[in-house]
Design an enzyme around this catalytic site. Structure first.
Site, mmCIF file in Angstrom:
data_model
loop_
_atom_site.group_PDB
_atom_site.id
_atom_site.type_symbol
_atom_site.label_atom_id
_atom_site.label_comp_id
_atom_site.label_asym_id
_atom_site.label_seq_id
_atom_site.Cartn_x
_atom_site.Cartn_y
_atom_site.Cartn_z
ATOM 1 C CG ASN A 119 5.627 -5.456 -3.615
ATOM 2 O OD1 ASN A 119 6.678 -4.709 -3.709
ATOM 3 N ND2 ASN A 119 4.637 -5.269 -2.759
ATOM 4 C CG HIS B 289 -1.402 -4.956 -6.382
ATOM 5 N ND1 HIS B 289 -1.422 -6.455 -6.809
ATOM 6 C CD2 HIS B 289 -0.622 -4.776 -5.091
ATOM 7 C CE1 HIS B 289 -0.804 -6.905 -5.758
ATOM 8 N NE2 HIS B 289 -0.264 -6.160 -4.961
HETATM 9 P P1 AMP Z 1 1.622 -7.735 -2.859
HETATM 10 O O1 AMP Z 1 1.951 -8.319 -1.487
HETATM 11 O O2 AMP Z 1 2.340 -6.632 -3.292
HETATM 12 O O3 AMP Z 1 0.932 -8.726 -3.905
HETATM 13 O O4 AMP Z 1 0.132 -6.817 -2.327
HETATM 14 C C1 AMP Z 1 -1.190 -7.492 -2.093
HETATM 15 C C2 AMP Z 1 -1.788 -6.457 -0.817
HETATM 16 O O5 AMP Z 1 -3.119 -6.764 -0.911
HETATM 17 C C3 AMP Z 1 -1.264 -6.933 0.703
HETATM 18 O O6 AMP Z 1 -0.831 -5.574 0.968
HETATM 19 C C4 AMP Z 1 -2.689 -7.147 1.292
HETATM 20 O O7 AMP Z 1 -2.796 -6.716 2.371
HETATM 21 C C5 AMP Z 1 -3.538 -6.487 0.314
HETATM 22 N N1 AMP Z 1 -5.147 -7.393 0.457
HETATM 23 C C6 AMP Z 1 -4.964 -8.606 0.166
HETATM 24 N N2 AMP Z 1 -6.325 -9.238 0.207
HETATM 25 C C7 AMP Z 1 -7.117 -7.861 0.293
HETATM 26 C C8 AMP Z 1 -8.332 -7.526 0.581
HETATM 27 N N3 AMP Z 1 -9.442 -8.461 0.538
HETATM 28 N N4 AMP Z 1 -8.709 -6.246 0.691
HETATM 29 C C9 AMP Z 1 -7.641 -5.238 0.898
HETATM 30 N N5 AMP Z 1 -6.433 -5.561 0.603
HETATM 31 C C10 AMP Z 1 -6.001 -6.691 0.275
#
Ligand code: AMP
Ligand code: ZN
Length: 116
Positions: A89, A102
């Site tokens: 995203n 990511h």
């Molecule tokens: P996006 O919304 O595409 O930026 O994805 C960010 C992702 O990171 C989301 O799916 C969150 O659930 C995940 N996320 C955020 N903080 C953490 C964390 N501390 N450990 C693992 N996943 C995380």
């Protein structure tokens, strides 16, 4: 170069715990904290890059490596044959909530298309 106050940089530095599945000198793979599918992992470069818009020619090897790691993780987690999706995203309308580039690897259920 790490970025202060970036949650994924803190995961890279092991200042925040995660359920890590894979790590090498360039990338880390860990379980998403809020899984949207039976398999939902996040693949990140260890280097801080804000978003897809910041990629350049020099990033191409890293991005290729990320996709190869994703494929191996999909095989390890048993979703390579059933199928999976890799999502990145970008920006507000793309739904990016963490400003450290990511890639989501999702699988283990039938995924809908188009995404919402
Ligand atoms: P996006 O919304 O595409 O930026 O994805 C960010 C992702 O990171 C989301 O799916 C969150 O659930 C995940 N996320 C955020 N903080 C953490 C964390 N501390 N450990 C693992 N996943 C995380
Ligand atoms: Zn970062």
């Amino acid at each position: 170069m790490e970025k202060k106050d970036c949650i994924f940089c803190k995961i890279v530095k092991k200042q925040i715990p995660c359920e890590m599945l894979y790590e090498d000198d360039k990338v880390m793979v860990f379980k998403d904290i809020s899984p949207q599918a039976p398999v939902h992992v996040v693949i990140i470069p260890k280097e801080h890059i804000d978003d897809l818009n910041c990629l350049n020619q020099e990033s191409s090897e890293l991005i290729g490596h990320i996709f190869l790691v994703a494929k191996k993780i999909a095989m390890t987690l048993g979703i390579a044959d059933s199928g999976y999706r890799i999502v990145s995203n970008c920006g507000e309308q793309g739904g990016q909530s963490v400003q450290h580039v990511h890639f989501h690897l999702l699988g283990g259920r039938m995924l809908q298309w188009p995404p919402g």
